[in-house]
Design a protein around this motif. Structure first.
Motif, PDB file in Angstrom:
ATOM      1  N   GLY A 179     -18.482 -30.370  55.806  1.00  0.00           N
ATOM      2  CA  GLY A 179     -18.562 -29.452  54.670  1.00  0.00           C
ATOM      3  C   GLY A 179     -18.625 -30.182  53.337  1.00  0.00           C
ATOM      4  N   LEU A 180     -17.801 -31.207  53.174  1.00  0.00           N
ATOM      5  CA  LEU A 180     -17.816 -31.985  51.926  1.00  0.00           C
ATOM      6  C   LEU A 180     -19.125 -32.757  51.766  1.00  0.00           C
ATOM      7  CD1 LEU A 180     -14.158 -33.314  51.784  1.00  0.00           C
ATOM      8  CD2 LEU A 180     -15.219 -31.593  50.312  1.00  0.00           C
ATOM      9  N   LEU A 181     -19.595 -33.350  52.852  1.00  0.00           N
ATOM     10  CA  LEU A 181     -20.868 -34.070  52.778  1.00  0.00           C
ATOM     11  C   LEU A 181     -22.037 -33.133  52.525  1.00  0.00           C
ATOM     12  CD1 LEU A 181     -20.417 -36.720  55.591  1.00  0.00           C
ATOM     13  CD2 LEU A 181     -20.549 -37.132  53.138  1.00  0.00           C
ATOM     14  N   SER A 182     -21.972 -31.930  53.066  1.00  0.00           N
ATOM     15  CA  SER A 182     -23.023 -30.951  52.824  1.00  0.00           C
ATOM     16  C   SER A 182     -23.066 -30.556  51.346  1.00  0.00           C
ATOM     17  CB  SER A 182     -22.800 -29.725  53.701  1.00  0.00           C
ATOM     18  OG  SER A 182     -23.854 -28.819  53.552  1.00  0.00           O
ATOM     19  N   LEU A 183     -21.896 -30.371  50.768  1.00  0.00           N
ATOM     20  CA  LEU A 183     -21.831 -30.073  49.337  1.00  0.00           C
ATOM     21  C   LEU A 183     -22.360 -31.236  48.515  1.00  0.00           C
ATOM     22  CD1 LEU A 183     -20.907 -28.215  47.038  1.00  0.00           C
ATOM     23  CD2 LEU A 183     -18.653 -29.283  47.219  1.00  0.00           C
ATOM     24  N   SER A 184     -22.053 -32.450  48.917  1.00  0.00           N
ATOM     25  CA  SER A 184     -22.526 -33.614  48.173  1.00  0.00           C
ATOM     26  C   SER A 184     -24.045 -33.762  48.265  1.00  0.00           C
ATOM     27  CB  SER A 184     -21.834 -34.890  48.646  1.00  0.00           C
ATOM     28  OG  SER A 184     -22.289 -35.268  49.917  1.00  0.00           O
TER      29      SER A 184
END
Length: 80
Positions: free
Chosen positions: A50-55
């Motif tokens: 989820g964090l990498l997708s946002l990044s």
């Protein structure tokens, strides 16, 4: 008939292309990591994904913004 504003159209394409490439790389990474996770690390992987997708969205937006700035400078005759 007005001119096409390529300086504002091109960054949209750049955003879509960058987002597609980054999400494809992230999907490949997720597919490689998921089978190696045995037991209770699924939640950690989901949070990281989820964090990498946002990044990836933020990175694609930054590239599109830089493209917009460059294209508008060229359009106005200030860059090159």
């Amino acid at each position: 008939m007005s001119k096409i504003q390529w300086a504002t159209i091109i960054p949209v394409g750049v955003f879509c292309l960058a987002l597609w490439l980054l999400q494809s790389a992230l999907g490949t990474l997720y597919a490689a990591i998921e089978p190696t996770c045995i037991g209770g690390c699924g939640n950690d992987v989901a949070n990281a994904y989820g964090l990498l997708s946002l990044s990836t969205v933020v990175s694609a937006a930054a590239v599109a913004w830089a493209s917009y700035r460059f294209n508008t400078a060229l359009y106005r005759g200030k860059g090159g």
